[in-house]
Write a protein that holds these residues in place. Sequence first.
Motif, PDB file in Angstrom:
ATOM      1  N   LEU A  20      24.136 -16.867  40.115  1.00  0.00           N
ATOM      2  CA  LEU A  20      24.195 -16.962  41.571  1.00  0.00           C
ATOM      3  C   LEU A  20      24.862 -15.722  42.149  1.00  0.00           C
ATOM      4  O   LEU A  20      25.740 -15.125  41.536  1.00  0.00           O
ATOM      5  N   THR A  21      24.451 -15.359  43.337  1.00  0.00           N
ATOM      6  CA  THR A  21      25.134 -14.329  44.102  1.00  0.00           C
ATOM      7  C   THR A  21      25.776 -15.038  45.279  1.00  0.00           C
ATOM      8  O   THR A  21      25.089 -15.664  46.090  1.00  0.00           O
ATOM      9  N   VAL A  22      27.101 -14.995  45.316  1.00  0.00           N
ATOM     10  CA  VAL A  22      27.852 -15.759  46.308  1.00  0.00           C
ATOM     11  C   VAL A  22      28.922 -14.881  46.943  1.00  0.00           C
ATOM     12  O   VAL A  22      29.276 -13.830  46.414  1.00  0.00           O
ATOM     13  N   SER A  23      29.418 -15.337  48.077  1.00  0.00           N
ATOM     14  CA  SER A  23      30.545 -14.630  48.677  1.00  0.00           C
ATOM     15  C   SER A  23      31.805 -14.975  47.894  1.00  0.00           C
ATOM     16  O   SER A  23      31.886 -16.027  47.247  1.00  0.00           O
ATOM     17  N   TYR A  24      32.761 -14.115  47.972  1.00  0.00           N
ATOM     18  CA  TYR A  24      34.032 -14.323  47.296  1.00  0.00           C
ATOM     19  C   TYR A  24      34.648 -15.653  47.718  1.00  0.00           C
ATOM     20  O   TYR A  24      35.203 -16.383  46.905  1.00  0.00           O
ATOM     21  N   ALA A  25      34.503 -16.006  48.996  1.00  0.00           N
ATOM     22  CA  ALA A  25      35.081 -17.238  49.534  1.00  0.00           C
ATOM     23  C   ALA A  25      34.432 -18.482  48.934  1.00  0.00           C
ATOM     24  O   ALA A  25      35.052 -19.542  48.901  1.00  0.00           O
ATOM     25  N   GLN A  26      33.202 -18.395  48.468  1.00  0.00           N
ATOM     26  CA  GLN A  26      32.487 -19.546  47.913  1.00  0.00           C
ATOM     27  C   GLN A  26      32.751 -19.765  46.427  1.00  0.00           C
ATOM     28  O   GLN A  26      32.524 -20.863  45.923  1.00  0.00           O
ATOM     29  N   GLU A  27      33.198 -18.733  45.741  1.00  0.00           N
ATOM     30  CA  GLU A  27      33.267 -18.790  44.281  1.00  0.00           C
ATOM     31  C   GLU A  27      34.079 -19.975  43.757  1.00  0.00           C
ATOM     32  O   GLU A  27      33.607 -20.739  42.920  1.00  0.00           O
ATOM     33  N   GLU A  28      35.276 -20.142  44.244  1.00  0.00           N
ATOM     34  CA  GLU A  28      36.141 -21.204  43.724  1.00  0.00           C
ATOM     35  C   GLU A  28      35.526 -22.585  43.946  1.00  0.00           C
ATOM     36  O   GLU A  28      35.528 -23.433  43.046  1.00  0.00           O
ATOM     37  N   ALA A  29      34.982 -22.815  45.130  1.00  0.00           N
ATOM     38  CA  ALA A  29      34.370 -24.116  45.421  1.00  0.00           C
ATOM     39  C   ALA A  29      33.179 -24.385  44.500  1.00  0.00           C
ATOM     40  O   ALA A  29      33.008 -25.511  44.017  1.00  0.00           O
ATOM     41  N   LEU A  30      32.366 -23.374  44.253  1.00  0.00           N
ATOM     42  CA  LEU A  30      31.208 -23.552  43.374  1.00  0.00           C
ATOM     43  C   LEU A  30      31.637 -23.825  41.933  1.00  0.00           C
ATOM     44  O   LEU A  30      31.062 -24.686  41.267  1.00  0.00           O
ATOM     45  N   ARG A  31      32.642 -23.114  41.471  1.00  0.00           N
ATOM     46  CA  ARG A  31      33.126 -23.354  40.098  1.00  0.00           C
ATOM     47  C   ARG A  31      33.744 -24.749  39.975  1.00  0.00           C
ATOM     48  O   ARG A  31      33.529 -25.452  38.986  1.00  0.00           O
ATOM     49  N   THR A  32      34.485 -25.162  40.986  1.00  0.00           N
ATOM     50  CA  THR A  32      35.080 -26.501  40.977  1.00  0.00           C
ATOM     51  C   THR A  32      33.997 -27.572  41.027  1.00  0.00           C
ATOM     52  O   THR A  32      34.063 -28.570  40.296  1.00  0.00           O
ATOM     53  N   ALA A  33      32.996 -27.377  41.866  1.00  0.00           N
ATOM     54  CA  ALA A  33      31.885 -28.330  41.954  1.00  0.00           C
ATOM     55  C   ALA A  33      31.142 -28.425  40.628  1.00  0.00           C
ATOM     56  O   ALA A  33      30.781 -29.516  40.174  1.00  0.00           O
ATOM     57  N   SER A  34      30.928 -27.283  39.995  1.00  0.00           N
ATOM     58  CA  SER A  34      30.252 -27.252  38.701  1.00  0.00           C
ATOM     59  C   SER A  34      31.034 -28.058  37.660  1.00  0.00           C
ATOM     60  O   SER A  34      30.452 -28.842  36.900  1.00  0.00           O
ATOM     61  N   LYS A  35      32.339 -27.888  37.645  1.00  0.00           N
ATOM     62  CA  LYS A  35      33.180 -28.638  36.696  1.00  0.00           C
ATOM     63  C   LYS A  35      33.132 -30.138  36.999  1.00  0.00           C
ATOM     64  O   LYS A  35      33.095 -30.966  36.087  1.00  0.00           O
ATOM     65  N   LYS A  36      33.113 -30.502  38.275  1.00  0.00           N
ATOM     66  CA  LYS A  36      33.035 -31.907  38.664  1.00  0.00           C
ATOM     67  C   LYS A  36      31.712 -32.511  38.201  1.00  0.00           C
ATOM     68  O   LYS A  36      31.676 -33.617  37.664  1.00  0.00           O
ATOM     69  N   ILE A  37      30.630 -31.773  38.387  1.00  0.00           N
ATOM     70  CA  ILE A  37      29.311 -32.254  37.955  1.00  0.00           C
ATOM     71  C   ILE A  37      29.279 -32.412  36.440  1.00  0.00           C
ATOM     72  O   ILE A  37      28.799 -33.429  35.920  1.00  0.00           O
ATOM     73  N   GLU A  38      29.803 -31.439  35.718  1.00  0.00           N
ATOM     74  CA  GLU A  38      29.836 -31.513  34.247  1.00  0.00           C
ATOM     75  C   GLU A  38      30.638 -32.728  33.789  1.00  0.00           C
ATOM     76  O   GLU A  38      30.250 -33.422  32.847  1.00  0.00           O
ATOM     77  N   SER A  39      31.746 -33.002  34.462  1.00  0.00           N
ATOM     78  CA  SER A  39      32.566 -34.173  34.128  1.00  0.00           C
ATOM     79  C   SER A  39      31.795 -35.461  34.384  1.00  0.00           C
ATOM     80  O   SER A  39      31.836 -36.399  33.568  1.00  0.00           O
ATOM     81  N   MET A  40      31.081 -35.512  35.506  1.00  0.00           N
ATOM     82  CA  MET A  40      30.277 -36.696  35.820  1.00  0.00           C
ATOM     83  C   MET A  40      29.169 -36.887  34.791  1.00  0.00           C
ATOM     84  O   MET A  40      28.910 -38.022  34.357  1.00  0.00           O
ATOM     85  N   ILE A  41      28.527 -35.801  34.409  1.00  0.00           N
ATOM     86  CA  ILE A  41      27.473 -35.871  33.391  1.00  0.00           C
ATOM     87  C   ILE A  41      28.039 -36.471  32.113  1.00  0.00           C
ATOM     88  O   ILE A  41      27.446 -37.378  31.512  1.00  0.00           O
ATOM     89  N   HIS A  42      29.188 -35.969  31.701  1.00  0.00           N
ATOM     90  CA  HIS A  42      29.826 -36.458  30.472  1.00  0.00           C
ATOM     91  C   HIS A  42      30.117 -37.961  30.578  1.00  0.00           C
ATOM     92  O   HIS A  42      29.861 -38.715  29.633  1.00  0.00           O
ATOM     93  N   GLN A  43      30.648 -38.401  31.733  1.00  0.00           N
ATOM     94  CA  GLN A  43      30.955 -39.817  31.922  1.00  0.00           C
ATOM     95  C   GLN A  43      29.693 -40.681  31.881  1.00  0.00           C
ATOM     96  O   GLN A  43      29.688 -41.738  31.258  1.00  0.00           O
TER      97      GLN A  43
END
Length: 100
Positions: A20-43
């Motif tokens: 993805l090409t994202v703004s610096y301001a979006q990076e943390e939210a996208l990484r956090t969302a990705s981790k949340k999705i991965e956790s949900m997948i695992h559950q």
Amino acid sequence: MSKDEQLKIKISIADRVYPLTVSYAQEEALRTASKKIESMIHQFEKNYAVRDKQDVLAMCALQLASQSEQKTIDTTEGYNKSVDRLIKLDQVLESILSKK
């Protein structure tokens, strides 16, 4: 690095990598969302008999969307309750002021 500057990141979801090409301001939210999705997948995979990732991703999408909708409903209900209280307060004040 300015907040408007674009950066290239890679997000991994369900064993796939998404560049993805994202703004610096979006990076943390996208990484956090990705981790949340991965956790949900695992559950979901841990708790339910799942045939493929498509089913798991659909359930993740449904859960995230329903959480978002519930927050909207809760916020709206809170807003409506606040408006009702303000209306009642206004009526009480109007009553008091009209007696003078």
